[in-house]
Design an enzyme around this catalytic site. Sequence first.
Site, PDB file in Angstrom:
ATOM      1  N   ARG A  87       0.670  -1.129   0.009  1.00 34.26           N
ATOM      2  CA  ARG A  87      -0.037  -0.018  -0.119  1.00 34.26           C
ATOM      3  C   ARG A  87       0.936   1.185   0.041  1.00 34.26           C
ATOM      4  NH1 ARG A  87      -2.188  -3.037  -1.733  1.00 34.26           N
ATOM      5  NH2 ARG A  87      -4.498  -3.833  -1.557  1.00 34.26           N
ATOM      6  N   GLU A  90       2.070   1.570  -3.508  1.00 34.90           N
ATOM      7  CA  GLU A  90       0.803   2.227  -4.366  1.00 34.90           C
ATOM      8  C   GLU A  90       0.821   3.618  -4.052  1.00 34.90           C
ATOM      9  OE1 GLU A  90      -3.644   0.321  -4.913  1.00 34.90           O
ATOM     10  OE2 GLU A  90      -3.112   0.581  -2.659  1.00 34.90           O
ATOM     11  N   SER A 113      15.172  15.328   1.067  1.00 30.53           N
ATOM     12  CA  SER A 113      16.177  14.153   1.551  1.00 30.53           C
ATOM     13  C   SER A 113      15.700  13.280   2.219  1.00 30.53           C
ATOM     14  CB  SER A 113      17.277  15.005   2.529  1.00 30.53           C
ATOM     15  OG  SER A 113      18.176  14.277   3.070  1.00 30.53           O
TER      16      SER A 113
END
EC number: 4.2.1.104
Length: 146
Positions: A87, A90, A113
């Site tokens: 997830r 995703e 960063s």
Amino acid sequence: MKKIDVTEAIFAIKKEKNLTWEAIADAVGMTDVWITSACLGMNSCTEEVAEKLVAFLGLPAEAKSVLMEYPTKTWDEAIPQDPLIYRLYEVVGVYGPTLKEVIQEKFGDGIMSAIDFSMKVDKEENPKGDRVILTMNGKFLPYKSW
């Protein structure tokens, strides 16, 4: 002893002693996210933190130097199969270009960063289902022209 050996020992001790990452972090004076990352081998501990971690968990003395080794920050490049990690993958796949556009609109051409960086995980109780709050705080690094 290698990093994977130390990681496996930490997980075994954590399970045996019924410890949380938060309890381990409190014992060594770090955040739960950072100490978890170090215990997984993705960050190196200072001597002080390594000593505290070895003492608190009862790790073998040789684990101290392993915890202080600079890691090779690499991971499996295959699409993650673990549902929670997938997830997050995703989220970056769906919202990555959006985040890039918004960050660059606010800051200019550059990156966030992951070295000068911190992350926090919080829980928000909600009657419709508890919410996960991920806070990422990274220094903006503008690209230079020469």
